[in-house]
Scaffold this active site. Structure first.
Site: not given
Ligand code: FRU
Length: 483
Positions: A40-41, A57, A159
């Site tokens: 992901n990110d 990620q 976060r």
């Protein structure tokens, strides 16, 4: 604490299983894609000693979300890439349920990563720790543990620290949820990157907005772009509207000015950043040429993620192409592909396609992995389809742009509709399973995955009037990987 060596051995074995990239129809050629598992990110984007570091990620062992690692790839030129050992694995108590998103800076000759240690107890209750890890060589990281803890009046949805240097100090913004379930961005300051002073909320309801604007703001980034201050953020919980917020979660910018003395930001309204199906959690950085570059995740959390057909090949999702951000005269931000992408260009063809109330197919064009630039006559309505799967259309009368592709669950047509007054050009980058369409020199961008069953490069243009499309197209080569 898990045994990190055993973890890494398991990873090596998993990766060895995956050497069939040629036979996978949706395996991307010029996008960062996980060899296995879920990506992901983008995280920790930085250019250090000439080398671009792209962390991401990563769930190496499964195609679902969970205890994330930081994957790590580097490149000098955006064409030749090296896959390095993962930078962070979730082995310590303060990060045992994931080394979540964060950012990188360099100080005292060390590459310093800030990330969120995600922890869940046996009842599923979450805690979040903002952690630091440092490296001398940019490959091996030493974890120094948590440096910031959760402030009062905020929940554990806290976060994604983004750190930068400005006006003689280090600064950090972070995504947060106030205890009344309002999304905020918080700001901190430090002299040494170790001790951080909490300065308060920078933006959100009750700070810079009077109305509620989502229950959580993820992955904030806060930077200067040619005299304008930009807060880039991915808010969750916005209601879908006719021409915006059509994905499960959104990404966009607030632009304005930052008063660093008082750590306050004044800004205008939120501008969504993408008009396609998959774009989320982007991060930016300034490279050694002074360019502000952005990479995003070509996915959206909780949006039909388990329906991606690549899952049967053992991987899911990819990053976007890097894009350069430009501050336009009208105060908007344009995203443009990097000039480095010209290195990937292979065989070229050009064509003037004249369409009169019919559908015309460019039958000579055969490359699926391609850059296709289309100049269109202004003031006309049209439809352009790619591989009988993705359709872009423009309604000149109402100023509406629509992207259409089959819904990943039902197969029925799904739409993303947005307002664009006029369209004069489309710069389309097609990879095996994605499209990134830069409209009017990047004034607008539409980013989407695509999963056509047939391996045919079919470009078709359609209108109800007489119109000329001038098309310039290049086959694109793949990234070269080592490591
Ligand atoms: C955004 C996000 C971040 C978090 C990370 C976990 O997609 O939810 O807020 O740090 O992903 O993988």
């Amino acid at each position: 604490m898990k045994d990190e060596r055993a973890f890494r051995k398991e990873l090596e074995e998993t990766l060895q299983l995956n050497n069939n990239t040629e036979t996978e129809p949706f395996r991307q050629q010029f996008h960062l894609t996980p060899p296995k598992g879920l990506l992901n990110d983008p995280n920790g984007l930085i250019q250090w000693r000439g080398i671009y570091h792209v962390f991401f990620q990563w769930m190496p062992f499964k195609t679902g979300h969970g205890s994330k690692w930081w994957g790590h790839a580097t490149t000098k030129d955006w064409v030749n890439w090296e896959l390095l050992p993962p930078a962070l694995a979730p082995v310590q108590d303060f990060e045992k349920n994931g080394c979540y998103s964060g950012s990188a800076v360099v100080r005292d000759g060390l590459l310093q990563l800030f990330y969120t240690g995600n922890v869940k107890d046996e009842y599923g209750n979450r805690s979040s720790y903002q952690c630091l890890a440092v490296s001398e060589d940019g490959v091996h990281f030493e974890k120094l543990g948590p440096v910031i803890s959760q402030p009062e009046r905020y929940t554990a949805h806290f976060r994604d620290p983004k750190v930068w240097y400005e006006a003689g100090s280090w600064w950090l913004v972070i995504g947060a949820q106030r205890d009344d379930k309002e999304g905020h961005v918080l700001i901190y300051r430090s002299r040494d990157l170790r001790k951080w002073e909490f300065l308060g909320p920078l933006a959100g309801k009750g700070v810079t907005l009077s109305e509620s604007f989502g229950f959580m703001w993820e992955c904030p980034d806060f930077f200067e772009l040619d005299g304008m201050r930009v807060l880039l953020v991915s808010p969750q919980g916005l209601e879908k509207e006719s021409y915006q917020y059509q994905n499960q979660y959104q990404t966009g910018v607030f632009t304005g000015s930052f008063d660093s003395e008082n750590a306050t930001f004044s800004h205008g309204s939120f501008q969504e950043m993408d008009k396609g199906f998959e774009f989320y959690a982007p991060q930016t950085f300034e490279d050694e040429h002074g360019r502000r570059l952005l990479l995003g995740w070509m996915g959206v959390p909780d949006q039909q993620e388990d329906m991606h057909p690549t899952i049967k090949d053992g991987w899911v999702h990819c990053l976007t192409m890097p894009r350069e951000l430009l501050h336009l005269q009208n105060g908007k931000i344009a995203q443009q592909p990097l000039k480095e992408w010209k290195q990937l260009r292979g065989a070229q063809q050009s064509k003037d396609i004249h369409v009169t109330a019919e559908t015309v197919e460019w039958t000579e064009w055969k490359a699926i992995v391609a850059e296709i630039n289309i100049e269109v006559e202004e003031g006309k309505s049209w439809t352009i389809s790619w591989r009988d799967y993705l359709t872009m259309s423009f309604d000149a009368e109402y100023g509406v742009f629509t992207l259409e592709r089959p819904d990943l669950i039902s197969g029925e047509p799904a739409f993303r509709t947005s307002r664009i007054e006029e369209i004069h050009s489309l710069r389309c980058y097609f990879d095996r399973s994605s499209a990134e369409i830069f409209i009017n020199d990047g004034e607008h961008v539409a980013t989407s995955r695509l999963f056509p069953r047939k391996q045919e490069a079919k470009l078709r243009c359609k209108t109800h009037e007489s119109i000329m499309f001038q098309v310039d197209a290049w086959e694109l080569h793949s990234f070269q990987w080592s490591g």
